[in-house]
Scaffold this motif. Structure first.
Motif, mmCIF file in Angstrom:
data_model
loop_
_atom_site.group_PDB
_atom_site.id
_atom_site.type_symbol
_atom_site.label_atom_id
_atom_site.label_comp_id
_atom_site.label_asym_id
_atom_site.label_seq_id
_atom_site.Cartn_x
_atom_site.Cartn_y
_atom_site.Cartn_z
ATOM 1 N N CYS A 183 -3.299 5.802 6.838
ATOM 2 C CA CYS A 183 -2.300 6.174 5.831
ATOM 3 C C CYS A 183 -1.912 7.651 5.963
ATOM 4 C CB CYS A 183 -2.838 5.895 4.435
ATOM 5 S SG CYS A 183 -2.914 4.139 4.002
ATOM 6 N N ALA A 191 -4.855 -4.423 7.055
ATOM 7 C CA ALA A 191 -5.630 -4.207 5.841
ATOM 8 C C ALA A 191 -4.957 -4.775 4.607
ATOM 9 C CB ALA A 191 -5.874 -2.720 5.649
ATOM 10 N N ASP A 197 -12.149 -0.628 8.285
ATOM 11 C CA ASP A 197 -12.698 -0.560 6.932
ATOM 12 C C ASP A 197 -11.892 0.459 6.128
ATOM 13 O OD1 ASP A 197 -13.512 1.899 7.849
ATOM 14 O OD2 ASP A 197 -15.657 1.445 7.819
ATOM 15 N N ALA A 198 -12.364 0.778 4.917
ATOM 16 C CA ALA A 198 -11.590 1.645 4.022
ATOM 17 C C ALA A 198 -11.342 3.026 4.629
ATOM 18 C CB ALA A 198 -12.309 1.773 2.682
ATOM 19 N N ALA A 199 -12.329 3.574 5.315
ATOM 20 C CA ALA A 199 -12.174 4.905 5.905
ATOM 21 C C ALA A 199 -11.118 4.893 7.004
ATOM 22 C CB ALA A 199 -13.512 5.388 6.466
ATOM 23 N N MET A 240 0.848 -1.191 0.000
ATOM 24 C CA MET A 240 0.000 0.000 0.000
ATOM 25 C C MET A 240 0.883 1.241 0.000
ATOM 26 S SD MET A 240 -2.927 1.075 2.746
ATOM 27 C CE MET A 240 -3.845 -0.400 2.299
ATOM 28 N N VAL A 269 -8.613 2.815 7.237
ATOM 29 C CA VAL A 269 -7.312 2.623 6.589
ATOM 30 C C VAL A 269 -6.809 3.944 5.988
ATOM 31 C CG1 VAL A 269 -6.085 1.441 4.731
ATOM 32 C CG2 VAL A 269 -7.735 0.194 6.134
ATOM 33 N N ALA A 270 -7.711 4.713 5.365
ATOM 34 C CA ALA A 270 -7.311 5.990 4.786
ATOM 35 C C ALA A 270 -6.774 6.936 5.865
ATOM 36 C CB ALA A 270 -8.493 6.639 4.063
ATOM 37 N N ALA A 321 -12.848 -5.732 4.876
ATOM 38 C CA ALA A 321 -13.083 -5.240 6.231
ATOM 39 C C ALA A 321 -12.812 -6.348 7.234
ATOM 40 C CB ALA A 321 -14.526 -4.758 6.370
ATOM 41 N N GLY A 373 -6.744 -7.323 2.702
ATOM 42 C CA GLY A 373 -7.922 -6.928 1.935
ATOM 43 C C GLY A 373 -9.214 -7.121 2.699
#
Length: 278
Positions: A264, A241, A256-258, A1, A260-261, A246, A244
């Motif tokens: 980052c 993550a 979840d994606a939020a 990532m 992880v963002a 949730a 891959g």
């Protein structure tokens, strides 16, 4: 990532009619220097400030240079835009006292491809924050000008600025812009107060801060860098993550994606080297 490039955290204001001070500011360690043609320059010095800034920007300064031009309804603004147009060293323009999206579009049309930042310094500007934030693709950010805003609202302390501060954070996000930077902390000797103010701003969703003295820069940077605990947590989330989808961490936290963002972004900020203490 892939971890994104860190967002700038520090911007240092300096009067445009003091070339020697500007030269020192360029070596002070800020992510960008804001050369001010507006409030910091007396009316009879505007022409000199404009020409000195233009001379600086004919080359490529060692630090990115933003220029705060005069308010668009002032007798100085059009001359500012005319002189600055096309200069290779200009990284961005700061537009003070914006109250209407049309003002942003006017400058964007006059200065194609120059990144713009709108300063909201009145009740009307705050009411129109989202419209201004989405006015043109050249607009890269919005922020508060709190000294003028305090005067316009008649507030005496930070309590009266709580809603405008949240409003500008939400408006920036809704328009897809980066989180706004905090307004300046005017007491350059009160570094403890500055740190506490930055902590409150970070909790509200601000990212970074403008400064009026180099001694404020390391305090601001430390305040907005993630703590070791936040970095450890972010690394755990990003690692989890990598598989891959949730999932839940061993302590029960859901990823979840939020999430992880956010992790980052934390790691991107952590990649900076903190400035030295004052």
């Amino acid at each position: 990532m892939t971890v994104p490039t860190p967002t700038p955290l520090t911007w240092l204001y300096v009067p445009g009619d003091r070339p020697g001070t500007v030269a020192k500011a360029l070596r002070a360690g800020a992510d960008a220097v804001i050369v001010d043609l507006e409030d910091a320059v007396a009316p009879d010095r505007k022409g000199y400030a404009r020409s000195a800034t233009a001379e600086l920007l004919t080359g490529l300064p060692p630090t990115p240079v933003h220029v705060r031009v005069n308010a668009l309804d002032s007798p100085f603004a059009e001359a500012d835009l005319h002189v600055l147009a096309g200069l290779p060293g200009l990284s961005a323009l700061r537009l003070p006292k914006v109250t209407d999206p049309a003002e942003v579009r006017h400058v964007a049309n006059a200065m194609p491809d120059v990144p713009l930042y709108a300063l909201l310094e009145s009740a009307l500007g705050i009411e129109r924050a989202h419209a201004i934030a989405g006015a043109h693709r050249s607009l890269r950010g919005i922020a508060l000008g709190e000294a003028d805003l305090r005067a316009d609202l008649g507030v005496r302390d930070d309590t009266g600025l709580a809603w405008p501060r949240s409003r500008v954070v939400v408006a920036a996000r809704a328009a897809g812009l980066e989180p706004p930077a905090q307004s300046v902390y005017p007491d350059v000797r009160d570094l403890e107060g500055l740190a506490e103010s930055c902590a409150r701003g970070r909790a509200l969703g601000f990212l970074g801060r403008t400064a009026v003295h180099p001694r404020q820069l390391p305090v601001i940077e430390r305040a907005f860098l993630p703590t070791p605990g936040e970095v450890e947590e972010a690394e755990e989330i990003v690692k989890a993550a990598a598989d891959g989808g949730a999932l839940a961490l061993p302590d029960g936290r859901f990823v979840d994606a939020a999430v992880v963002a956010t992790a980052c972004r934390t790691l991107a900020l952590a990649s900076r080297t903190p400035a030295a203490g004052p």
